[in-house]
Design an enzyme around this catalytic site. Structure first.
Site, short mmCIF file in Angstrom:
data_model
loop_
_atom_site.label_atom_id
_atom_site.label_comp_id
_atom_site.label_asym_id
_atom_site.label_seq_id
_atom_site.Cartn_x
_atom_site.Cartn_y
_atom_site.Cartn_z
N ASN A 1 3.53 89.98 34.88
CA ASN A 1 2.09 90.10 34.58
C ASN A 1 1.62 91.49 35.01
OD1 ASN A 1 -0.63 89.78 34.16
ND2 ASN A 1 -0.96 88.55 36.01
N LYS B 1 -1.21 92.80 34.54
CA LYS B 1 -2.66 92.89 34.80
C LYS B 1 -3.22 94.10 34.05
CE LYS B 1 -1.60 90.73 39.17
NZ LYS B 1 -2.16 90.07 40.32
N HIS C 1 -5.28 82.31 34.62
CA HIS C 1 -4.86 83.07 35.80
C HIS C 1 -5.99 83.04 36.84
CE1 HIS C 1 -3.68 86.36 38.43
NE2 HIS C 1 -2.46 86.19 37.96
N GLU D 1 -7.19 85.20 38.73
CA GLU D 1 -8.13 86.33 38.67
C GLU D 1 -9.16 86.11 37.57
OE1 GLU D 1 -5.26 89.48 38.38
OE2 GLU D 1 -4.62 89.10 40.45
N GLU E 1 0.77 78.87 40.90
CA GLU E 1 0.43 80.10 41.61
C GLU E 1 -0.61 79.80 42.70
OE1 GLU E 1 1.47 83.85 39.33
OE2 GLU E 1 -0.59 83.38 38.81
N GLY F 1 -0.70 88.59 45.14
CA GLY F 1 -1.02 89.97 45.53
C GLY F 1 -1.21 90.16 47.02
N SER G 1 3.52 86.86 44.93
CA SER G 1 4.26 87.78 45.81
C SER G 1 5.78 87.66 45.68
CB SER G 1 3.82 87.61 47.26
OG SER G 1 2.45 87.95 47.40
C1 PEP Z 1 0.23 87.29 39.38
O1 PEP Z 1 -0.51 88.20 39.06
O2 PEP Z 1 0.30 86.28 38.68
C2 PEP Z 1 1.02 87.41 40.60
C3 PEP Z 1 1.78 86.40 40.94
O3 PEP Z 1 0.89 88.58 41.30
P1 PEP Z 1 1.82 89.06 42.53
O4 PEP Z 1 3.25 88.85 42.12
O5 PEP Z 1 1.50 90.51 42.71
O6 PEP Z 1 1.46 88.23 43.70
#
Ligand code: PEP
Length: 252
Positions: free
Chosen positions: A10, A12, A96, A98, A168, A174, A213
């Site tokens: 992803n 972003k 997601h 975000e 998630e 993040g 992460s």
């Molecule tokens: C994400 O954006 O879905 C995500 C899991 O980000 P990160 O791997 O940076 O935690």
């Protein structure tokens, strides 16, 4: 039942079309030999057509990061599922955290978006997960149950297998605070049990990823677990080398 792992990056709001093109040209040879592992890049709208053209015929699929639930209409600034499909896109991230937190994406909208994506031939990659507050309050299962029930309310039971779901936990996105393999496994097994209550066969076919992460150092410990069918990777997907190492870790 064997489910092929999927590693989805992803991006972003990162990478111009030129940067996307450089990335895909470097990624394709790194993942070409990794039979049995699916790879998806979830990119900004402006990159999608170029990526889809460059990745055609390879193991790399191209996903969008959002879409509107209607096929067309007076929705300034929005993009529809048939538009993505015509651009050569194979899937779309929906829900997601975000987008839920910063752009008000609601479970009600997701209940319309998921079937709209399926109608257009796109694979919906639906993200679910609890906040830190919910986990601390012992509310993880309640939150997951509610998201699965509402977001998938418009999907026929036999179509559930066409989805990808990403577990998630919001506190892991993040933050560098990856969920332990036990936490991820437990939540994913719970999601699969929720799906099985609707359709046992579809629940065994649907791929459920972990996201939050994931990096090249912790990927193998998560991906070796039988219930975890891959990863949704944010930060570590921005560099070809770290993303390709995570894809390699998914090989079974
Ligand atoms: C994400 O954006 O879905 C995500 C899991 O980000 P990160 O791997 O940076 O935690």
């Amino acid at each position: 039942m064997a489910r092929n792992p999927l590693i989805a990056g992803n991006w972003k709001m990162h990478k111009s079309e030129r940067q996307a093109e450089e990335y895909i040209q470097a990624l394709l040879p790194r993942v070409a030999a990794l039979e049995g592992v699916g790879v998806a890049i979830c990119a900004p709208y402006t990159d999608l057509k170029a990526l889809a053209d460059s990745a055609r015929g390879s193991r790399v699929e191209v996903y969008a990061q959002n879409m509107h639930q209607e096929d067309q209409g007076a929705y300034t600034g929005e993009v529809s599922a048939p538009m993505l499909s015509e651009a050569g896109v194979q899937g779309v991230v929906l829900g997601h955290s975000e987008r839920r937190a910063q752009f008000g994406e609601s479970d009600h909208a997701l209940a319309l978006k998921v079937p709209a994506a399926l109608r257009a031939g796109l694979t919906p990659l639906l993200c679910v997960g609890e906040s830190e507050q919910e986990r601390d309050a012992g509310d993880t299962e309640r939150r997951l149950r509610q998201q699965i029930a509402e977001d998938l309310g418009g999907v026929a039971a036999e179509q559930l297998s066409e989805l990808v779901i990403a577990y998630e936990p919001v506190w892991a996105i993040g933050t560098g605070r990856v969920a332990s393999p036990e936490q991820a496994q437990e939540a994913i097994a719970f999601i699969r049990a929720l799906l099985a209550a609707r359709d046992e066969r579809a629940a065994q076919q649907v791929r459920i990823l972990y996201g939050g992460s994931v990096d090249p150092d912790n990927a193998a410990g998560l991906l070796e677990l039988p219930d975890i069918d891959g990863a949704l990777v944010g930060g570590a997907s921005l560099q070809v080398d770290s993303f390709a190492r995570i894809v390699a870790a998914a090989r079974r």
